[in-house]
Design an enzyme around this catalytic site. Structure first.
Site, PDB file in Angstrom:
ATOM      1  N   ASP A   1       0.163  -7.617   1.455  1.00 30.71           N
ATOM      2  CA  ASP A   1       0.618  -6.224   1.572  1.00 30.71           C
ATOM      3  C   ASP A   1       2.141  -6.134   1.588  1.00 30.71           C
ATOM      4  O   ASP A   1       2.717  -5.349   2.329  1.00 30.71           O
ATOM      5  CB  ASP A   1       0.029  -5.565   2.826  1.00 30.71           C
ATOM      6  CG  ASP A   1       0.141  -4.043   2.777  1.00 30.71           C
ATOM      7  OD1 ASP A   1       0.275  -3.496   1.673  1.00 30.71           O
ATOM      8  OD2 ASP A   1       0.111  -3.411   3.854  1.00 30.71           O
TER       9      ASP A   1
ATOM     10  N   ILE B   1     -15.627 -20.089   4.616  1.00 29.68           N
ATOM     11  CA  ILE B   1     -15.632 -20.618   5.983  1.00 29.68           C
ATOM     12  C   ILE B   1     -16.090 -19.561   6.972  1.00 29.68           C
ATOM     13  O   ILE B   1     -16.167 -18.374   6.656  1.00 29.68           O
ATOM     14  CB  ILE B   1     -14.224 -21.107   6.381  1.00 29.68           C
ATOM     15  CG1 ILE B   1     -13.197 -19.978   6.228  1.00 29.68           C
ATOM     16  CG2 ILE B   1     -13.827 -22.338   5.596  1.00 29.68           C
ATOM     17  CD1 ILE B   1     -11.806 -20.321   6.730  1.00 29.68           C
TER      18      ILE B   1
ATOM     19  N   HIS C   1       0.819  -1.218   0.000  1.00 26.88           N
ATOM     20  CA  HIS C   1       0.000   0.000   0.000  1.00 26.88           C
ATOM     21  C   HIS C   1       0.853   1.269   0.000  1.00 26.88           C
ATOM     22  O   HIS C   1       0.331   2.357  -0.286  1.00 26.88           O
ATOM     23  CB  HIS C   1      -0.985  -0.006   1.175  1.00 26.88           C
ATOM     24  CG  HIS C   1      -0.390   0.292   2.513  1.00 26.88           C
ATOM     25  ND1 HIS C   1      -0.065  -0.686   3.432  1.00 26.88           N
ATOM     26  CD2 HIS C   1      -0.065   1.462   3.112  1.00 26.88           C
ATOM     27  CE1 HIS C   1       0.423  -0.127   4.522  1.00 26.88           C
ATOM     28  NE2 HIS C   1       0.427   1.185   4.351  1.00 26.88           N
TER      29      HIS C   1
ATOM     30  N   SER D   1       4.630   2.652   7.867  1.00 25.11           N
ATOM     31  CA  SER D   1       4.257   1.502   7.038  1.00 25.11           C
ATOM     32  C   SER D   1       5.423   1.050   6.179  1.00 25.11           C
ATOM     33  O   SER D   1       6.074   1.859   5.508  1.00 25.11           O
ATOM     34  CB  SER D   1       3.077   1.864   6.144  1.00 25.11           C
ATOM     35  OG  SER D   1       1.903   2.041   6.887  1.00 25.11           O
TER      36      SER D   1
END
Length: 469
Positions: A139, A271, A109, A212
């Site tokens: 990511d 699930i 990102h 990040s």
């Protein structure tokens, strides 16, 4: 008395000093770690030449405004006269060098949709980076800069990480290069709803925008994670941060370096978690495992004999405690390999050997159109259901099932059924017609958990409810 008090005070002072010394000795010193690791931590900035929003968009009437006001408003309007058709946008993030020839790890990102990626080293030198590849599901992104004998980080073993260990983050929050924050590992193997293929490391290390993609270190100065996300209600740090384990990141990076893309295992099921009521409904001793709510037609699960209503308890002997454990265990398996699944079916345990498939690029699940056909009502549940057409069954990959036409007052409304929902199972019985649904509803037990399998917008899940005495 006057002689004892000074003695007691001196003794107490020595005790406090001793305790302070012990506490100080127990706290880690991060200075050497930071000095050794910082040279390999980089700042990452990107530019995107984004088109302005439609030059043909309707413009407000600005005539008659004073020139200063008009210029002010035009600057704030996309596509206004005098504005370029493209505008540069920048984002700031972090990364770290994993090889001396210039491979850099960061978050997907951080560099998503970038036209230009710039890596800045601690000495303020800048290098243009090329994108080797990126994997949105984990990511993780791998970059390459031209360099020789570049400083690198040491990689650790995130599988050995334990809750309570000290960890250190180095990054560029809000653009402040090489900011150091520290804390402890709060938990390992965290599953987040939007990231089923990453068993996150949870920490209380201060992480903010710009961190990040930066590294998370253990006390040995080894990278054990990539700082990726925070949980926040305010938009800022609130004490809950998440990092991608370096074992996961390097598996992705190695594939990106070799092939430019990531191949991961796929089972072909939808699930959900097993709560206490579902455990009771399916005859389980305790809430655990991944309940199969949907099986993709023609997928590996169907070919391997898995069915809707099976509860997967382990993969190759590794326990599936929460449903979120399953995607990582399956995804980390190479397509084509066989795994042994322990499942509970009709209250009994079975072992199935299933060949793992390759995850498709698109979404194989489909939704159905509006209902047609005859309808019947269950007064006991307060719901009217109708038959599915052959086209609807084919679109959903079903052999039976009924469509909810109307929800009145009663248990159906209480559990949140909506018009357009498709019901395929009731009380562990297959529903293949409106008549079989009404019959199953009339035979429901009272004051005991009952399960119902519902498809909504093509996605299936089990819900539970109780009919009062």
């Amino acid at each position: 008395m006057s002689l004892r008090n000074p003695l007691l005070s001196i003794t107490a002072a020595f005790v406090l000093l001793a305790q302070a010394a012990v506490a100080h000795a127990a706290l880690p010193d991060f200075t050497s770690l930071v000095e050794q690791a910082s040279p390999a931590v980089v700042n990452i900035s990107t530019k995107q030449n984004r088109p302005t929003q439609g030059a043909g968009a309707q413009m407000p009437d600005l005539h008659g405004l004073p020139p200063g006001f008009r210029e002010f408003f035009e600057r704030g309007i996309p596509g206004a006269p005098g504005r370029g058709q493209q505008r540069p946008a920048q984002s700031l993030g972090s990364g770290f060098i994993i090889s001396d020839d210039g491979y850099v790890l960061t978050n997907h990102h951080v560099i998503a949709d970038a036209d230009e990626i710039v890596v800045r080293l601690p000495d303020r030198s800048e290098m243009q980076a090329t994108l080797v590849g990126a994997d949105p599901r984990t990511d993780v992104a791998l970059l390459k800069v031209d360099g020789k004998a570049l400083p690198t980080v040491q990689l650790g073993d995130s599988n050995r990480l334990r809750a309570g260990e000290w960890v250190v983050a180095i990054g560029s929050p809000f653009g402040f290069d090489h900011t150091v924050t520290a804390g402890i590992v709060s938990a390992t193997g965290r599953n987040l709803p939007s990231d089923g293929y990453v068993p996150f490391i949870q920490t209380d290390v201060a992480i903010n925008p710009g961190n990040s993609g930066g590294p998370l270190f253990n006390l040995d100065g080894q990278v054990i994670g990539i700082n990726s996300q925070i949980y926040t209600r305010s938009g800022g740090f609130m004490g809950v941060s998440f990092a991608i384990p370096i074992s996961v990141a390097m598996n992705v990076a190695d594939q990106l370096r070799e092939t430019g893309r990531v191949s991961r295992g796929w089972l072909g099921v939808v699930i959900q978690d097993v709560n206490r009521d579902l455990a009771e409904s399916f005859g389980l001793e305790r809430p655990a495992g991944a309940l199969i709510a949907q099986v993709v037609a023609g997928g590996p699960a169907e070919k391997g004999g898995l069915r809707v209503g099976d509860v997967i308890l382990s993969v190759n002997g590794q326990a599936v405690v929460m449903s979120g454990d399953l995607p990582y265990l399956v995804g980390s398996s190479k397509p084509g390999t066989k795994v042994r699944l322990e499942v509970v079916r009709d209250g009994k345990r079975h072992n199935l050997d299933v060949a793992i498939g390759a995850m498709p690029d698109g979404d194989p699940l489909a939704a159905a159109d509006a209902p047609n056909g005859a309808a019947l009502s269950s007064k006991r549940l307060g719901v009217t259901v109708g038959e599915l057409s052959a086209e609807q069954k084919q679109a959903l990959g079903l052999r039976g099932g009924v469509m909810v036409r109307e929800v009145g007052q009663g248990p159906a409304a209480a559990i949140g059924l909506r018009q357009g929902d498709v019901i395929t199972h009731l009380n562990n019985q297959v529903v293949d017609s409106a008549k079989s649904f009404v019959q199953a509803a009339e035979g429901l037990p009272r004051d005991r958990s009952v399960s119902m399998r519902v498809l909504r917008e093509g996605r299936a899940s089990f819900i539970t409810f109780r009919l009062p005495n």
